[in-house]
Design a protein around this motif. Structure first.
Motif, mmCIF file in Angstrom:
data_model
loop_
_atom_site.group_PDB
_atom_site.id
_atom_site.type_symbol
_atom_site.label_atom_id
_atom_site.label_comp_id
_atom_site.label_asym_id
_atom_site.label_seq_id
_atom_site.Cartn_x
_atom_site.Cartn_y
_atom_site.Cartn_z
ATOM 1 N N UNK A 10 68.787 6.843 26.403
ATOM 2 C CA UNK A 10 69.400 7.222 25.133
ATOM 3 C C UNK A 10 70.846 7.701 25.318
ATOM 4 N N UNK A 11 71.396 7.474 26.502
ATOM 5 C CA UNK A 11 72.802 7.800 26.744
ATOM 6 C C UNK A 11 73.057 9.212 27.252
ATOM 7 N N UNK A 12 72.024 9.937 27.627
ATOM 8 C CA UNK A 12 72.164 11.303 28.114
ATOM 9 C C UNK A 12 72.187 11.290 29.641
ATOM 10 N N UNK A 13 73.134 12.018 30.219
ATOM 11 C CA UNK A 13 73.149 12.159 31.674
ATOM 12 C C UNK A 13 72.384 13.420 32.032
ATOM 13 N N UNK A 14 71.314 13.249 32.787
ATOM 14 C CA UNK A 14 70.432 14.358 33.144
ATOM 15 C C UNK A 14 70.501 14.600 34.648
#
Length: 169
Positions: free
Chosen positions: A36-40
């Motif tokens: 979803x485009x989140x950098x974790x």
């Protein structure tokens, strides 16, 4: 060093023999968020398993400074070691709750999942293991959700919609 949108904290090992439970759940959450485009930031992707305690603490501390929000995964048995003040997962909770960063607690594998789990319920549960963590949790807003196979994607989508990816300059 690279900055990340969020950091995911979880218990690597538990006494009940489900050693990889947290690793698998954390990886699933991270992969879903990344889609979803989140950098974790996830320690299992950034550190070696035989890192020393000091290397782990330093790596987590450095990554924590650059994230926008925190996701803490919690399963039955994860808090047993909070009685030990030197426990790394307890420390992760402490730095999260002492920070001004948004904190999301995602409980999974609960025996009786409660819809609409209240923050006050979390505080009462933490009291069994750590007065300090319960007090910190009581003094601030924490988003608490039960994570199940039925709501996994929608819960993570809710986090993304509310927290979003950080704006890179």
């Amino acid at each position: 060093s690279k900055s990340y949108d969020c950091i995911i904290f979880y218990r690597w090992y538990t006494r009940d023999g489900k050693k990889d439970r947290g690793l698998v759940m954390a990886r699933s959450v991270a992969e879903t968020l990344q889609a979803q485009g989140i950098t974790a930031w996830l320690d299992q992707q950034q550190m070696n398993r035989d890192a020393t305690r000091e290397q782990v603490l330093t790596g987590i501390h450095n990554a924590f400074q650059g994230v926008q929000y925190v996701i803490i995964l919690a399963a039955p048995g994860d808090w047993d070691r909070f009685l030990n003040e030197d426990d790394i997962h307890r420390w992760e909770w402490e730095i999260s709750l002492k920070s001004g960063k948004p904190v999301w607690v995602l409980q999974y594998e609960t025996i009786y999942p409660r819809s609409g789990l209240l923050q006050i319920s979390l505080v009462h549960e933490l009291l069994l293991f750590s007065n300090l963590l319960a007090d910190l949790a009581f003094k601030r807003r924490i988003e608490v959700r039960n994570l199940t196979s039925d709501n996994f994607d929608t819960t993570l989508k809710e986090i993304v919609e509310l927290e979003g990816p950080s704006i890179q300059v």
